[in-house]
Design a protein around this motif. Sequence first.
Motif, PDB file in Angstrom:
ATOM      1  N   LYS A  21      -6.774  14.970 -70.179  1.00  0.00           N
ATOM      2  CA  LYS A  21      -5.571  14.153 -69.994  1.00  0.00           C
ATOM      3  C   LYS A  21      -4.314  15.023 -69.974  1.00  0.00           C
ATOM      4  CE  LYS A  21      -6.503   9.776 -69.649  1.00  0.00           C
ATOM      5  NZ  LYS A  21      -6.033   9.055 -68.466  1.00  0.00           N
ATOM      6  N   ASN A  22      -4.256  16.027 -70.845  1.00  0.00           N
ATOM      7  CA  ASN A  22      -3.101  16.930 -70.867  1.00  0.00           C
ATOM      8  C   ASN A  22      -2.969  17.689 -69.552  1.00  0.00           C
ATOM      9  OD1 ASN A  22      -1.793  16.553 -73.367  1.00  0.00           O
ATOM     10  ND2 ASN A  22      -3.418  17.664 -74.411  1.00  0.00           N
ATOM     11  N   ILE A  23      -4.072  18.207 -69.053  1.00  0.00           N
ATOM     12  CA  ILE A  23      -4.051  18.948 -67.783  1.00  0.00           C
ATOM     13  C   ILE A  23      -3.614  18.031 -66.649  1.00  0.00           C
ATOM     14  CG2 ILE A  23      -5.519  20.100 -66.075  1.00  0.00           C
ATOM     15  CD1 ILE A  23      -7.151  21.172 -68.525  1.00  0.00           C
ATOM     16  N   TRP A  24      -4.202  16.835 -66.593  1.00  0.00           N
ATOM     17  CA  TRP A  24      -3.859  15.879 -65.544  1.00  0.00           C
ATOM     18  C   TRP A  24      -2.381  15.507 -65.608  1.00  0.00           C
ATOM     19  CZ3 TRP A  24      -5.029  14.273 -61.023  1.00  0.00           C
ATOM     20  CH2 TRP A  24      -4.572  13.066 -60.540  1.00  0.00           C
ATOM     21  N   THR A  25      -1.859  15.288 -66.802  1.00  0.00           N
ATOM     22  CA  THR A  25      -0.455  14.912 -66.969  1.00  0.00           C
ATOM     23  C   THR A  25       0.470  16.030 -66.507  1.00  0.00           C
ATOM     24  OG1 THR A  25      -1.051  13.458 -68.792  1.00  0.00           O
ATOM     25  CG2 THR A  25       1.251  14.099 -68.647  1.00  0.00           C
ATOM     26  N   LEU A  26       0.134  17.259 -66.846  1.00  0.00           N
ATOM     27  CA  LEU A  26       0.947  18.393 -66.388  1.00  0.00           C
ATOM     28  C   LEU A  26       0.931  18.505 -64.870  1.00  0.00           C
ATOM     29  CD1 LEU A  26       0.001  21.098 -69.044  1.00  0.00           C
ATOM     30  CD2 LEU A  26       2.230  19.999 -68.725  1.00  0.00           C
ATOM     31  N   LYS A  27      -0.226  18.273 -64.282  1.00  0.00           N
ATOM     32  CA  LYS A  27      -0.341  18.356 -62.828  1.00  0.00           C
ATOM     33  C   LYS A  27       0.488  17.258 -62.158  1.00  0.00           C
ATOM     34  CE  LYS A  27      -3.562  19.069 -59.156  1.00  0.00           C
ATOM     35  NZ  LYS A  27      -4.637  19.963 -58.867  1.00  0.00           N
ATOM     36  N   ILE A  28       0.399  16.042 -62.666  1.00  0.00           N
ATOM     37  CA  ILE A  28       1.180  14.934 -62.098  1.00  0.00           C
ATOM     38  C   ILE A  28       2.673  15.216 -62.239  1.00  0.00           C
ATOM     39  CG2 ILE A  28       1.828  12.510 -62.389  1.00  0.00           C
ATOM     40  CD1 ILE A  28      -0.997  11.931 -63.242  1.00  0.00           C
ATOM     41  N   ALA A  29       3.076  15.696 -63.418  1.00  0.00           N
ATOM     42  CA  ALA A  29       4.496  15.983 -63.646  1.00  0.00           C
ATOM     43  C   ALA A  29       5.002  17.025 -62.651  1.00  0.00           C
ATOM     44  CB  ALA A  29       4.709  16.454 -65.077  1.00  0.00           C
ATOM     45  N   GLY A  30       4.171  18.010 -62.335  1.00  0.00           N
ATOM     46  CA  GLY A  30       4.574  19.038 -61.383  1.00  0.00           C
ATOM     47  C   GLY A  30       4.609  18.545 -59.954  1.00  0.00           C
ATOM     48  N   LEU A  31       3.740  17.619 -59.615  1.00  0.00           N
ATOM     49  CA  LEU A  31       3.661  17.121 -58.241  1.00  0.00           C
ATOM     50  C   LEU A  31       4.691  16.047 -57.927  1.00  0.00           C
ATOM     51  CD1 LEU A  31      -0.193  16.742 -57.689  1.00  0.00           C
ATOM     52  CD2 LEU A  31       1.329  18.428 -56.660  1.00  0.00           C
ATOM     53  N   THR A  32       5.083  15.288 -58.913  1.00  0.00           N
ATOM     54  CA  THR A  32       5.941  14.122 -58.676  1.00  0.00           C
ATOM     55  C   THR A  32       7.227  14.489 -57.932  1.00  0.00           C
ATOM     56  OG1 THR A  32       5.050  13.041 -60.624  1.00  0.00           O
ATOM     57  CG2 THR A  32       7.096  12.176 -59.782  1.00  0.00           C
ATOM     58  N   GLY A  33       7.827  15.593 -58.289  1.00  0.00           N
ATOM     59  CA  GLY A  33       9.069  16.000 -57.637  1.00  0.00           C
ATOM     60  C   GLY A  33       8.890  16.426 -56.191  1.00  0.00           C
ATOM     61  N   GLN A  34       7.668  16.725 -55.793  1.00  0.00           N
ATOM     62  CA  GLN A  34       7.398  17.193 -54.432  1.00  0.00           C
ATOM     63  C   GLN A  34       6.959  16.077 -53.489  1.00  0.00           C
ATOM     64  OE1 GLN A  34       4.455  20.260 -54.832  1.00  0.00           O
ATOM     65  NE2 GLN A  34       5.622  21.375 -56.355  1.00  0.00           N
ATOM     66  N   ILE A  35       6.771  14.878 -53.996  1.00  0.00           N
ATOM     67  CA  ILE A  35       6.279  13.766 -53.198  1.00  0.00           C
ATOM     68  C   ILE A  35       7.454  13.042 -52.535  1.00  0.00           C
ATOM     69  CG2 ILE A  35       4.973  11.595 -53.243  1.00  0.00           C
ATOM     70  CD1 ILE A  35       3.295  14.075 -53.903  1.00  0.00           C
ATOM     71  N   ALA A  36       7.393  12.931 -51.212  1.00  0.00           N
ATOM     72  CA  ALA A  36       8.470  12.277 -50.471  1.00  0.00           C
ATOM     73  C   ALA A  36       8.260  10.760 -50.359  1.00  0.00           C
ATOM     74  CB  ALA A  36       8.581  12.875 -49.076  1.00  0.00           C
ATOM     75  N   ASP A  37       7.018  10.322 -50.275  1.00  0.00           N
ATOM     76  CA  ASP A  37       6.717   8.900 -50.104  1.00  0.00           C
ATOM     77  C   ASP A  37       7.040   8.139 -51.389  1.00  0.00           C
ATOM     78  OD1 ASP A  37       5.590   6.567 -48.819  1.00  0.00           O
ATOM     79  OD2 ASP A  37       3.828   6.856 -50.106  1.00  0.00           O
ATOM     80  N   PRO A  38       7.964   7.170 -51.308  1.00  0.00           N
ATOM     81  CA  PRO A  38       8.374   6.454 -52.527  1.00  0.00           C
ATOM     82  C   PRO A  38       7.242   5.672 -53.196  1.00  0.00           C
ATOM     83  CG  PRO A  38       9.567   5.633 -50.593  1.00  0.00           C
ATOM     84  CD  PRO A  38       8.695   6.745 -50.138  1.00  0.00           C
ATOM     85  N   LYS A  39       6.339   5.102 -52.400  1.00  0.00           N
ATOM     86  CA  LYS A  39       5.247   4.329 -52.982  1.00  0.00           C
ATOM     87  C   LYS A  39       4.294   5.242 -53.757  1.00  0.00           C
ATOM     88  CE  LYS A  39       1.922   0.757 -51.894  1.00  0.00           C
ATOM     89  NZ  LYS A  39       1.412  -0.149 -50.876  1.00  0.00           N
ATOM     90  N   ASP A  47       1.366   6.377 -63.380  1.00  0.00           N
ATOM     91  CA  ASP A  47       0.195   7.037 -63.964  1.00  0.00           C
ATOM     92  C   ASP A  47       0.619   8.058 -65.020  1.00  0.00           C
ATOM     93  OD1 ASP A  47      -2.646   7.317 -64.098  1.00  0.00           O
ATOM     94  OD2 ASP A  47      -2.420   9.256 -63.093  1.00  0.00           O
ATOM     95  N   LEU A  48       1.724   8.738 -64.778  1.00  0.00           N
ATOM     96  CA  LEU A  48       2.239   9.704 -65.744  1.00  0.00           C
ATOM     97  C   LEU A  48       2.615   9.010 -67.053  1.00  0.00           C
ATOM     98  CD1 LEU A  48       3.153  12.591 -66.413  1.00  0.00           C
ATOM     99  CD2 LEU A  48       5.341  12.050 -65.344  1.00  0.00           C
ATOM    100  N   GLU A  49       3.300   7.889 -66.961  1.00  0.00           N
ATOM    101  CA  GLU A  49       3.672   7.140 -68.168  1.00  0.00           C
ATOM    102  C   GLU A  49       2.437   6.660 -68.920  1.00  0.00           C
ATOM    103  OE1 GLU A  49       6.289   3.947 -67.027  1.00  0.00           O
ATOM    104  OE2 GLU A  49       7.706   5.336 -66.091  1.00  0.00           O
ATOM    105  N   ASN A  50       1.470   6.124 -68.183  1.00  0.00           N
ATOM    106  CA  ASN A  50       0.235   5.646 -68.811  1.00  0.00           C
ATOM    107  C   ASN A  50      -0.527   6.785 -69.468  1.00  0.00           C
ATOM    108  OD1 ASN A  50       0.723   3.008 -68.025  1.00  0.00           O
ATOM    109  ND2 ASN A  50      -0.483   3.186 -66.149  1.00  0.00           N
ATOM    110  N   SER A  51      -0.601   7.917 -68.797  1.00  0.00           N
ATOM    111  CA  SER A  51      -1.309   9.073 -69.345  1.00  0.00           C
ATOM    112  C   SER A  51      -0.651   9.570 -70.624  1.00  0.00           C
ATOM    113  CB  SER A  51      -1.373  10.206 -68.312  1.00  0.00           C
ATOM    114  OG  SER A  51      -2.211   9.849 -67.238  1.00  0.00           O
ATOM    115  N   GLN A  52       0.680   9.571 -70.660  1.00  0.00           N
ATOM    116  CA  GLN A  52       1.384  10.011 -71.859  1.00  0.00           C
ATOM    117  C   GLN A  52       1.089   9.088 -73.042  1.00  0.00           C
ATOM    118  OE1 GLN A  52       5.307  10.180 -70.152  1.00  0.00           O
ATOM    119  NE2 GLN A  52       5.202  12.393 -69.858  1.00  0.00           N
ATOM    120  N   LYS A  53       1.011   7.792 -72.788  1.00  0.00           N
ATOM    121  CA  LYS A  53       0.677   6.841 -73.852  1.00  0.00           C
ATOM    122  C   LYS A  53      -0.762   7.054 -74.327  1.00  0.00           C
ATOM    123  CE  LYS A  53       3.827   3.302 -72.152  1.00  0.00           C
ATOM    124  NZ  LYS A  53       3.922   2.040 -71.418  1.00  0.00           N
ATOM    125  N   GLN A  54      -1.674   7.288 -73.377  1.00  0.00           N
ATOM    126  CA  GLN A  54      -3.074   7.522 -73.733  1.00  0.00           C
ATOM    127  C   GLN A  54      -3.234   8.804 -74.537  1.00  0.00           C
ATOM    128  OE1 GLN A  54      -4.870   7.408 -69.854  1.00  0.00           O
ATOM    129  NE2 GLN A  54      -4.997   5.176 -69.828  1.00  0.00           N
TER     130      GLN A  54
END
Length: 70
Positions: A21-39, A47-54
């Motif tokens: 979960k920690n690895i996945w969360t770090l990866k999502i956090a790094g990718l989020t800023g690079q994603i152009a599609d708003p959806k 998913d990042l928020e849910n992962s942090q709670k988990q």
Amino acid sequence: MEEMKIAPHEVFAMHELLQLKNIWTLKIAGLTGQIADPKLRSILETDLENSQKQIETLRDCVRQYEFGIN
């Protein structure tokens, strides 16, 4: 109330899940800023928020069972 006990291998499995979960969360956090599609960005942010709670929940469980706090 009945005290719940888990086996040592179950605590180890929670540690492994926490690492994943920690690895996945770090990866999502790094990718989020690079994603152009708003959806897609919204999906990743949710998913990042849910992962942090988990992660917090798993940490609490691991601490509880590592130290025998029930």
